[in-house]
Structures are given as structure tokens and as C-alpha cells.
Scaffold this active site. Structure first.
Site, mmCIF file in Angstrom:
data_model
loop_
_atom_site.group_PDB
_atom_site.id
_atom_site.type_symbol
_atom_site.label_atom_id
_atom_site.label_comp_id
_atom_site.label_asym_id
_atom_site.label_seq_id
_atom_site.Cartn_x
_atom_site.Cartn_y
_atom_site.Cartn_z
ATOM 1 N N LYS A 148 -110.474 -55.485 -4.730
ATOM 2 C CA LYS A 148 -110.540 -56.914 -4.432
ATOM 3 C C LYS A 148 -111.910 -57.436 -4.845
ATOM 4 O O LYS A 148 -112.929 -56.768 -4.597
ATOM 5 C CB LYS A 148 -110.306 -57.122 -2.935
ATOM 6 C CG LYS A 148 -110.226 -58.563 -2.476
ATOM 7 C CD LYS A 148 -109.946 -58.611 -0.967
ATOM 8 C CE LYS A 148 -109.770 -60.012 -0.438
ATOM 9 N NZ LYS A 148 -109.473 -60.039 1.014
ATOM 10 N N SER A 207 -105.517 -62.852 2.121
ATOM 11 C CA SER A 207 -106.248 -63.196 0.933
ATOM 12 C C SER A 207 -106.293 -62.105 -0.142
ATOM 13 O O SER A 207 -106.664 -62.396 -1.279
ATOM 14 C CB SER A 207 -107.685 -63.564 1.309
ATOM 15 O OG SER A 207 -108.338 -62.446 1.893
ATOM 16 N N SER A 247 -105.653 -60.087 6.057
ATOM 17 C CA SER A 247 -105.636 -60.144 4.594
ATOM 18 C C SER A 247 -105.285 -58.866 3.854
ATOM 19 O O SER A 247 -105.085 -58.911 2.644
ATOM 20 C CB SER A 247 -106.973 -60.643 4.084
ATOM 21 O OG SER A 247 -107.028 -62.033 4.238
HETATM 22 N N1 GLN Z 1 -105.670 -65.865 6.531
HETATM 23 C C1 GLN Z 1 -106.796 -65.630 7.391
HETATM 24 C C2 GLN Z 1 -107.893 -66.627 7.081
HETATM 25 O O1 GLN Z 1 -107.695 -67.438 6.230
HETATM 26 C C3 GLN Z 1 -107.268 -64.222 7.243
HETATM 27 C C4 GLN Z 1 -108.068 -64.000 6.025
HETATM 28 C C5 GLN Z 1 -108.587 -62.612 5.896
HETATM 29 O O2 GLN Z 1 -108.160 -61.702 6.593
HETATM 30 N N2 GLN Z 1 -109.581 -62.460 5.038
HETATM 31 O O3 GLN Z 1 -108.935 -66.593 7.669
#
Ligand code: GLN
Length: 489
Positions: free
Chosen positions: A82, A157, A181
């Protein structure tokens, strides 16, 4: 001609082929890049591909004299990272204009570990800008598509990592999980995603979002690969003061233990309104599989669950607003041109560099921390976070693991939730609690909807019980074939 299409292999299986001499690392890399050429124009999982670096590593592996003995745990396995983890000499953008041209001078701890384990790094994957989002649509650079249905989002994400593993353009990947994410995109793309205990994996070199929540975890094609990858990245690192000095067990061995007699809890609050019917049915079927294996199933309650999303969006944004203060255009990153003074330089750099969602988070977080509001928001959220943590400790007195859905719905259509941030935030209702409590959790494939979209099953365990998670996940995998399905691209 040898079959170098690796899209149906797991990392573990590929490594066995390399060790037996059936395949060379070079052939593996060529196979992956041939597949990338075919499917990447559709899936668009990568922000950067490092063909040259991958070939160099492959040739080095193939030329080692004492092949088998000298090779690392991930020898020859093509892996994607990532793009919020630092890779020395390779751009690390966080899918943000702010870091568009940032080339880190060092490797993240996990990247060092991958290199030591002889993995082959294929490239850097797309994400929501600074990992803020649930669909990867907040990337400043491109939209990634779900390999099961290119009209749909891959989740987020870590959407690029999950899509790459699902499409077979990487055999394994690393993601980061602050509120879901790793697990949510894994569920939506039909692959396995593991968020370790807070402190299990060093965050050194992971670009910070919510520092008390962030953890790096494996995204893989099955549970065995998740165990293998976790084995390599877990453990103490003095450069991250929150990384724990807890021994790392032999996950591959522990994972094979039977689950008979284990107590699995179904949290009542995770099966209420908002849960898609097809997802509910798939989870109920999975529960039957566990009953068949001799697990003891109980209903439990995690009473503070309804507050988790609200608490998360105060704590995560507060931490983000502080972490992102460093992007001021001074030392590195984007700097606005033609500004008249330093204040204008700071502010224009940030206005021009950050995307909408990141700005929304910075503003929410700054507000929650500001004097006069700190007690009402941040302090209160921290207290409720403790109650959520206590819910889990009490639950784990009655049961060994918790079983629930990963995401309330399957993958949604591109654009569908962009207009309504609250709806997007609710994608993570079932994943956020594990981050707030710091406990480990895994998502594994457990079925498909009528429209052929993958469904994920989530398991949560006590802190540092990743071995138990893998064991229970693996037991299900042995009984079912959902993890073997691949998208047709
Ligand atoms: N969807 C969640 C957010 O937008 C989690 C994102 C993540 O785990 N990086 O904060």
C-alpha cells in the site's frame, strides 16, 4: 512452455514450486507482469510498478548457490505494498498531491522485513488519500475497480492491495487498518485480510493517520498466506515505541489445531438494522459450519457498539489533524508557487495539496481538540472508547472468539456514496470497534451474493491471539471453497 500464469496460486504454493525447481523466480515475476499487462488496465490497482526492481531481486534469488537453505520465508513471492508505507528510493505518495513526488530515503520496518524474507516487491498500490475512506475513491490519482464487478468499488482504504490480490496481479499484499481498511476491502474483493493487535507490527515508516489505531496487516488469498506474512512482519521494533515486546508464535503450526470445544460469540448488536439480508444469510451458514466442527456458539452483547462510529470519527480525526500538521510545504511535499509570505505559503500549500475528505477530517479533528470543545468531544470520546474496550474484555470471559460480518453490505457502485460522507462512514460499523479496542481481527471469504459479489466473515480475538484467529479462520477454510473462487477478468 511452462505455465507461468500464477493467478490461481497462493504465495505458499508458489514458493513450493520455486523450491522444487519447477519454476524460477524470474519466471514468476515475468508471469505476474504479463498478467498485470492484461488486467491492470481494467482493475487499476497500482500507483507504481517496479518491474526493474522485481527482476533484479528475482535474478539474485535464482543465482544463489545454496538455493533452498539460504532462502527467506517469502522467497520469490510477488508482493504489493500500500502506498502509505515508505519504500527507499520508490515514490510513496499516500495517493495525495501533497506527497506526489516524495521519495523516502528509508524503508518502513515492514518493508525491511519483506526484503530480508526475500519477497519480491512488485509495486505500490492505490488507496484513499492518507488512508481516509472506504472505497479508494478519495485517491488523488485514480479509481480502482473491484475485480468481481468493475462498476463497483474495491473497498478502502487499502482498495488497491485487495484488488491486486483478488485479480492475481500480486500474490500477497500489505495494507493498513485504522478503522477497517484491511478487512473491509478484503471482504469486498473476496480475499483474506488480517488486522493484528495494536503493537503487534511496527508502524515505523507507515505514514501516520490515527496513531493510536493504525496497524499494518496482510491481505492474501488464503489464511495460510496470512499466517506466513504475519510471521515475517510481527515483532518488536525499537523504532516504534508502541510495538510490543511479546514473543511471536509459530503461526503456521498453531493454525492447524482443531476448533472443537472453542466458544464463539455472536454479538447481538452486529445483527441489527442496516445489515444486508444476503450477508446475514451467509454469516448464518458459516455459523452452521462452525457448529459442525464442534464449536460452541453463544449469543453475546457488546452494549457500547452503537457509539463506536461516532467515537472513531472524533479520535481518528483528532489524531489525523495533528499528524497532518507536518505537511506545511517547508521540508518536503507540495509547496504552492508565488506566495507572498510564510502564512500564505503554509495555507495555500495545504489548500491546494489536500483533497476534500482530508480537509474535512482536519477540520473535524481540529474542532474536536480546540479549547472549550476538548472536554465535550475528545475527552468524552476517549472515555467511551474505554467502555468499548471493556465490552470486549467482558465478552472474552464468556467466549474465546467473536464472529460477525465484516461489512454490512457487499461492494457498492462507484460514485454511489460519494455525496453522503455519513453513509460512507457507516461502511465500517463492524470493523471500527476492533481498532478502538486494539484487538486483532480477520476477514475471510464466506460466500457470494446473487450478483456474484464476495461476502466477508469477521473473527475477533483477545489481544495477541492472532494464532487463535488464524486457527479458527483456517478451520473454516478447510471446510469450504469460497477462498478458491477467482474473478473472471
Ligand atoms: N474507512 C475508515 C476511515 O475512513 C477507515 C480507514 C482506515 O482504516 N484507514 O477512516
Amino acid at each position: 512452455m511452462k505455465d507461468t500464469n500464477l493467478s490461481s496460486l497462493t504465495g505458499y504454493q508458489l514458493k513450493e514450486k520455486l523450491l522444487s525447481g519447477e519454476l524460477t523466480a524470474r519466471e514468476a515475476v515475468e508471469g505476474v507482469f504479463a498478467h498485470v499487462e492484461e488486467v491492470e488496465p481494467i482493475v487499476r490497482a497500482y500507483l507504481l510498478l517496479d518491474r526493474e526492481g522485481a527482476m533484479r531481486k528475482a535474478q539474485e534469488l535464482d543465482s544463489r548457490p545454496k538455493r533452498k537453505e539460504g532462502l527467506g520465508l517469502l522467497a520469490g513471492i510477488p508482493i504489493a505494498i500500500k502506498d502509505n508505507m515508505c519504500t527507499s528510493g520508490l515514490k510513496t505518495t499516500c495517493a495525495s498531491r501533497v506527497l506526489e513526488n516524495f521519495i523516502p530515503p528509508y524503508d518502513a520496518h515492514v518493508v525491511e522485513r519483506l526484503k530480508e524474507a526475500d519477497a519480491i516487491i512488485i509495486g505500490k498500490t492505490n488507496l484513499d488519500e492518507f488512508a481516509m475512506g472506504s472505497s479508494t475513491e478519495n485517491s488523488a490519482f485514480k479509481l480502482t475497480r473491484n475485480p468481481w464487478d468493475p462498476k463497483r468499488i474495491p473497498g478502502g482504504s487499502s482498495g488497491g492491495s485487495a484488488a491486486a490480490v483478488s485479480a492475481g496481479t500480486a500474490l500477497m499484499a500489505l495494507g493498513s487498518d485504522t478503522g477497517g481498511s484491511v478487512r473491509q476491502p478484503a471482504a469486498l474483493c473476496g480475499v483474506t485480510g488480517l488486522k493484528p493487535t495494536y503493537g503487534r507490527v511496527s508502524r515505523y515508516g507507515l505514514v501516520a493517520f490515527g496513531s493510536s489505531l493504525d496497524q499494518i496487516g496482510p491481505i492474501t488469498r488464503d489464511v495460510r498466506d496470512a499466517a506466513l506474512l504475519l510471521q515475517v512482519i510481527a515483532g518488536r521494533d525499537p523504532r516504534d515505541s508502541t510495538s510490543a515486546d511479546v514473543p511471536v508464535p509459530d503461526y503456521l503450526k498453531e493454525m492447524e489445531k482443531p476448533v472443537k470445544g472453542l466458544r464463539l460469540g455472536l454479538p447481538r448488536e452486529y445483527f441489527m438494522e442496516g445489515l444486508n439480508e444476503e450477508v446475514r444469510r451467509a454469516i448464518e451458514e458459516a455459523v452452521k459450519v462452525y457448529k459442525g466442527l464442534g464449536a460452541d456458539i453463544q449469543e453475546i452483547s457488546l452494549p457500547h457498539t452503537p457509539y463506536a462510529v461516532a467515537v472513531y470519527y472524533i479520535i481518528a480525526t483528532a489524531e489525523a489533524s495533528s499528524n497532518l500538521a507536518r505537511y506545511d510545504g517547508v521540508r518536503y511535499g507540495y509547496r504552492a508557487a508565488n506566495t507572498q509570505n510564510i502564512i500564505e505559503m503554509y495555507s495555500r500549500s495545504r489548500v491546494e495539496g489536500f483533497g476534500r475528505e482530508v480537509k474535512r477530517r482536519i477540520m473535524l479533528g481540529t474542532y474536536a481538540l480546540s479549547s472549550g470543545y476538548y472536554e465535550a468531544y475528545y475527552l468524552k470520546a476517549s472515555k467511551v472508547r474505554n467502555l468499548i474496550r471493556q465490552d470486549f474484555s467482558s465478552a472474552f470471559e464468556a467466549v474465546d472468539l467473536i464472529l460477525c460480518p465484516t461489512s454490512p453490505t457487499p461492494a457498492f457502485k462507484l460514485g454511489e456514496r460519494l455525496a453522503n460522507p455519513l453513509e460512507m462512514y457507516l461502511s465500517d460499523v463492524y470493523t471500527i470497534p476492533a481498532n478502538l479496542a486494539g484487538i486483532p481481527a480477520i476477514s475471510i471469504p464466506c460466500g457470494f451474493t446473487r450478483e456474484n459479489l464476495p461476502i466477508g466473515l469477521q473473527l475477533m480475538a483477545r489481544p495477541f491471539e492472532e494464532a487463535g484467529l488464524l486457527q479458527v479462520a483456517r478451520a473454516y477454510e478447510r471446510e469450504t471453497e469460497w477462498h478458491l473462487r477467482r474473478p473472471e477478468l
